[in-house]
Scaffold this motif. Sequence first.
Motif, PDB file in Angstrom:
ATOM      1  N   PHE A   1      27.733  48.135  38.232  1.00 53.94           N
ATOM      2  CA  PHE A   1      28.305  46.829  38.549  1.00 53.94           C
ATOM      3  C   PHE A   1      29.318  46.409  37.491  1.00 53.94           C
ATOM      4  N   PHE A   2      28.902  46.472  36.225  1.00 53.53           N
ATOM      5  CA  PHE A   2      29.788  46.039  35.147  1.00 53.53           C
ATOM      6  C   PHE A   2      31.032  46.911  35.066  1.00 53.53           C
ATOM      7  N   HIS A   3      30.856  48.231  35.127  1.00 52.80           N
ATOM      8  CA  HIS A   3      32.008  49.120  34.953  1.00 52.80           C
ATOM      9  C   HIS A   3      32.982  49.010  36.120  1.00 52.80           C
ATOM     10  N   SER A   4      32.462  48.876  37.341  1.00 54.98           N
ATOM     11  CA  SER A   4      33.358  48.720  38.498  1.00 54.98           C
ATOM     12  C   SER A   4      34.142  47.404  38.407  1.00 54.98           C
ATOM     13  N   GLN A   5      33.491  46.368  37.875  1.00 58.55           N
ATOM     14  CA  GLN A   5      34.199  45.100  37.643  1.00 58.55           C
ATOM     15  C   GLN A   5      35.312  45.294  36.612  1.00 58.55           C
ATOM     16  N   GLU A   6      34.993  46.031  35.559  1.00 62.02           N
ATOM     17  CA  GLU A   6      35.990  46.277  34.513  1.00 62.02           C
ATOM     18  C   GLU A   6      37.171  47.082  35.051  1.00 62.02           C
ATOM     19  N   VAL A   7      36.876  48.099  35.875  1.00 62.01           N
ATOM     20  CA  VAL A   7      37.943  48.911  36.460  1.00 62.01           C
ATOM     21  C   VAL A   7      38.881  48.028  37.271  1.00 62.01           C
ATOM     22  N   ASP A   8      38.309  47.111  38.052  1.00 61.98           N
ATOM     23  CA  ASP A   8      39.128  46.188  38.846  1.00 61.98           C
ATOM     24  C   ASP A   8      39.858  45.180  37.969  1.00 61.98           C
ATOM     25  N   ARG A   9      39.186  44.721  36.926  1.00 62.92           N
ATOM     26  CA  ARG A   9      39.739  43.641  36.101  1.00 62.92           C
ATOM     27  C   ARG A   9      41.010  44.071  35.365  1.00 62.92           C
ATOM     28  N   ILE A  10      41.076  45.306  34.945  1.00 62.02           N
ATOM     29  CA  ILE A  10      42.225  45.732  34.137  1.00 62.02           C
ATOM     30  C   ILE A  10      43.414  46.154  35.001  1.00 62.02           C
ATOM     31  N   LYS A  11      43.244  46.115  36.327  1.00 65.32           N
ATOM     32  CA  LYS A  11      44.376  46.461  37.196  1.00 65.32           C
ATOM     33  C   LYS A  11      45.492  45.430  37.036  1.00 65.32           C
ATOM     34  N   ASP A  12      46.706  45.906  37.183  1.00 66.01           N
ATOM     35  CA  ASP A  12      47.898  45.075  37.020  1.00 66.01           C
ATOM     36  C   ASP A  12      48.664  45.059  38.336  1.00 66.01           C
ATOM     37  N   LEU A  13      48.927  43.870  38.857  1.00 64.38           N
ATOM     38  CA  LEU A  13      49.597  43.749  40.152  1.00 64.38           C
ATOM     39  C   LEU A  13      51.019  44.305  40.112  1.00 64.38           C
ATOM     40  N   SER A  14      51.566  44.445  38.933  1.00 66.54           N
ATOM     41  CA  SER A  14      52.930  44.995  38.832  1.00 66.54           C
ATOM     42  C   SER A  14      52.946  46.519  38.936  1.00 66.54           C
ATOM     43  N   ASN A  15      51.770  47.138  38.895  1.00 63.33           N
ATOM     44  CA  ASN A  15      51.684  48.596  39.013  1.00 63.33           C
ATOM     45  C   ASN A  15      51.729  48.977  40.496  1.00 63.33           C
ATOM     46  N   ALA A  16      52.772  49.677  40.886  1.00 57.94           N
ATOM     47  CA  ALA A  16      52.972  49.993  42.311  1.00 57.94           C
ATOM     48  C   ALA A  16      52.335  51.316  42.720  1.00 57.94           C
ATOM     49  N   ASN A  17      51.531  51.910  41.833  1.00 59.01           N
ATOM     50  CA  ASN A  17      51.080  53.284  42.076  1.00 59.01           C
ATOM     51  C   ASN A  17      49.583  53.435  42.338  1.00 59.01           C
ATOM     52  N   TYR A  18      48.858  52.355  42.552  1.00 65.36           N
ATOM     53  CA  TYR A  18      47.436  52.489  42.848  1.00 65.36           C
ATOM     54  C   TYR A  18      47.242  53.127  44.221  1.00 65.36           C
ATOM     55  N   THR A  19      46.298  54.039  44.284  1.00 68.05           N
ATOM     56  CA  THR A  19      45.984  54.662  45.570  1.00 68.05           C
ATOM     57  C   THR A  19      45.011  53.775  46.344  1.00 68.05           C
ATOM     58  N   ASN A  20      44.816  54.098  47.605  1.00 69.89           N
ATOM     59  CA  ASN A  20      43.817  53.370  48.392  1.00 69.89           C
ATOM     60  C   ASN A  20      42.425  53.520  47.778  1.00 69.89           C
ATOM     61  N   GLU A  21      42.146  54.715  47.251  1.00 70.13           N
ATOM     62  CA  GLU A  21      40.852  54.925  46.596  1.00 70.13           C
ATOM     63  C   GLU A  21      40.710  54.023  45.371  1.00 70.13           C
ATOM     64  N   ASP A  22      41.787  53.873  44.617  1.00 71.40           N
ATOM     65  CA  ASP A  22      41.764  52.976  43.450  1.00 71.40           C
ATOM     66  C   ASP A  22      41.416  51.544  43.861  1.00 71.40           C
ATOM     67  N   LEU A  23      41.909  51.143  45.019  1.00 71.67           N
ATOM     68  CA  LEU A  23      41.731  49.758  45.454  1.00 71.67           C
ATOM     69  C   LEU A  23      40.342  49.499  46.036  1.00 71.67           C
ATOM     70  N   TYR A  24      39.813  50.488  46.767  1.00 72.16           N
ATOM     71  CA  TYR A  24      38.621  50.196  47.563  1.00 72.16           C
ATOM     72  C   TYR A  24      37.310  50.712  46.963  1.00 72.16           C
ATOM     73  N   ILE A  25      37.340  51.821  46.234  1.00 70.33           N
ATOM     74  CA  ILE A  25      36.076  52.369  45.724  1.00 70.33           C
ATOM     75  C   ILE A  25      35.396  51.408  44.746  1.00 70.33           C
ATOM     76  N   PRO A  26      36.123  50.769  43.800  1.00 72.93           N
ATOM     77  CA  PRO A  26      35.432  49.825  42.907  1.00 72.93           C
ATOM     78  C   PRO A  26      34.803  48.645  43.646  1.00 72.93           C
ATOM     79  N   ILE A  27      35.439  48.168  44.720  1.00 77.59           N
ATOM     80  CA  ILE A  27      34.837  47.013  45.396  1.00 77.59           C
ATOM     81  C   ILE A  27      33.627  47.428  46.229  1.00 77.59           C
TER      82      ILE A  27
END
Length: 792
Positions: free
Chosen positions: A306-332
């Motif tokens: 729970f904590f680590h998946s929150q951290e993975v999501d928290r450090i994401k930057d909306l200006s980064n245009a290169n996140y994959t679908n897996e990057d977006l959905y697996i942590p949630i």
Amino acid sequence: MDEELIKKADTTYRMAEKKAADYFKSLSVQLKNKTFTEITKDIQSWKQNHIQHHSLLSLFYRKKGKPDDQEYHDYIQWLDYTGKLDDYLDRSISYIFMRDLGKSLNSPDTEDRIKRVVINLKKQLTHSATTDGGKTEMYSMAWLYRMAQEEDVESTMIWLIGKLKTVSSYIPKGMDADEAKRKLIKIIAGVVIHQVEEMGDEISAEERTQKLDEAIRLGYSYGLTYPFIDDILDSEVLSDSEKKQYSELIRTTLITGTVPELEGWTGNNKDLIRYIHSELSNAYNYIKAHLRTKTTDSFFEQSYVFFHSQEVDRIKDLSNANYTNEDLYIPIILKSASSRLIVRSVISASEDEDIDSNTFFYGIYNQLADDFADMFDDLEAGAVTPYTYYIKYHDKRKDLINPFELYWTVIFNLIHNVYHSDTKVSEVILDRAINGLKRFKERMGDKRYNEVMGLFAPGNLKFNKLIQNMVRKANNVDFFDKLLRDHMITNFNNERKEREDFLDTIEMVRNQINNILHIPKVNLQSFMKEPITDAANYSLEGDGKRIRAIMTWLMGVNEYGLDKEAIIPLLKSLEYMHTASLIFDDLPSQDNAPIRRGRPTLHQVYNTAIAELTGLYLTQKAVEEQASLVQFDANTVLHLIQYSARMTADMCKGQAMDLDSKGKQLTLEQLNTISFYKTGIAFEASLVMPAILAGKQELEMTALKKFAYHAGIAFQIKDDLLDAEGDEALLGKPTGKDVENNNSTFVSILGAEGARKAMWEHYCLAMEVLKEVQHHTNYLKHLLNYIVNRDN
């Protein structure tokens, strides 16, 4: 940190991540094949129960107008009168059994449990909305305490109320204290629900009490992580370096199982972090101490995921245009599932693969619904969610999954693959989905909603048209938990504003009263010395709370509309009388107190004789002021003076009783009587005297007297507790005087825990009496809250 422990934690996360990736891959395949459009068949069947068919009764209420669903009590009554309450509660409780308990709805045992909960909840809701014409506020302090009494966990509830008060006081600017409190209560309720389901019906009363006590404390302990880990790291309260340091502290705790010492923390947030570290440490150790061996590993694994998946999501930057679908959905997927699975390990629930599986697959449904509702707030905050990312990059990244289409894919998957096309599941999930869209549309307005749908609506035109048609036309899709959430938020907001207004008013009135109390000195011949006026002013100038005079002002001016200038003599008389009583109370022949209101008592500054004469002088000044109420009818003033004289005589009797009781073991009944005569009568006079001037009827005064009786005893109990446990610096007088003087007090008779229970019982009784008072009673409600929560 031990490398083996780090490796073990990383392996745990990778295994969870692999499971989430497999689930996401399955959903992606279904989305690619547009399986969500097949839900059209379910909707066609579902909509038969949700397109308006008017009965005569519902037409009657339609003409009157359907209450706003935020008008909590009116809405419950409307549902009951139109025959909709049973279905409303059934779908609401069924949803909780699915979402929070991980239950399938097709088992006879679950069906029976849902029916019983619905029956009990309906009885409570309809009773609270109609009893005595009053409205019992769910989750108010009085309501919580009464509920705790039914389960014999009053001491636990008193502990929790104190904790919620302290936590709220530590929520820093930039975070929402009301939302933090609401989340805490919600999580505690969730843990209690899990515990009730786990322990079943075949359990002794003693064991039930013990398990409920543990559940409340475990719920609080787990719930603290939301404001003090998740929310604070999402906020701008901490600097980037502080967030990094704080996150590392949490990570170390979850990996090693031990809370590190707080070292090397500097800066503006040092005191805040010190409190959070202490409170979270206690909470963590409480959970750890109550874990059973078989659930310990599960707790640490789920907590880390729970904590680590929150951290993975928290450090994401909306200006980064290169996140994959897996990057977006697996942590949630991970955080939404693990947050609920933790609850089962916290209460050491027995293993159940079906519940764990249902909870895992269900989590993303909730998360996607929440992210949809919050997309514009998240976008403003720069947070990366599937919706905010799609809004920003959908026209540049054709590979991005449309989160709204995935949402409907998840719904199809839950109905047909997880819950095996169960009709009840289909009904409840579709109710929830359409309700979410209706609420969003109502909040955003038609124009904004249509813009959102223009971007996110599924590519299948026929399917989208059906969904939007249901959003416009479908009814009976609302849920109790949403109603309760809105009601709590409204109440918390209103209470905060009222409390701030109350405290501002108190401060304003206190200053006004302080400015009118000074007694001018009459010039006598030079050879004559007259210390009485100086002595009186010395006592009046002390840092008094002026609570009795303030009560009179609030009732007289705010509730009865009396002219604030016209009642100045009454305010002065009350404070003169009260100060006189304190002077007598402090005398060597009575309590022999050395300090009052943070200063030496009057007989210490002058002498006993002057103190006695000053007390008598002030009682006569009080009568003189009452006789100066010239803007009121003479008979009314005479009535008031007669009443005041009786109350003063009774207060003298009460003090005599108190003196006679020293060194004696009193019964609770005797102590209640003395407390009323010493404290309750003064409260009564403060409320009844403005009512007399306003010409109120006896029925109103009777209710005020009952309120004053219970408020006065609650005040005295709090005084006894403060004398036993309070901070002398805050009190402005020495503590421990009751023990030193061998006085019988509520603490000496009942013990500290029993005294707290008695105080809250009188608090509840006073709150319940307010239903009988004809006028607006918010000030009296906040006065009661002030009485039981004060530190001096």
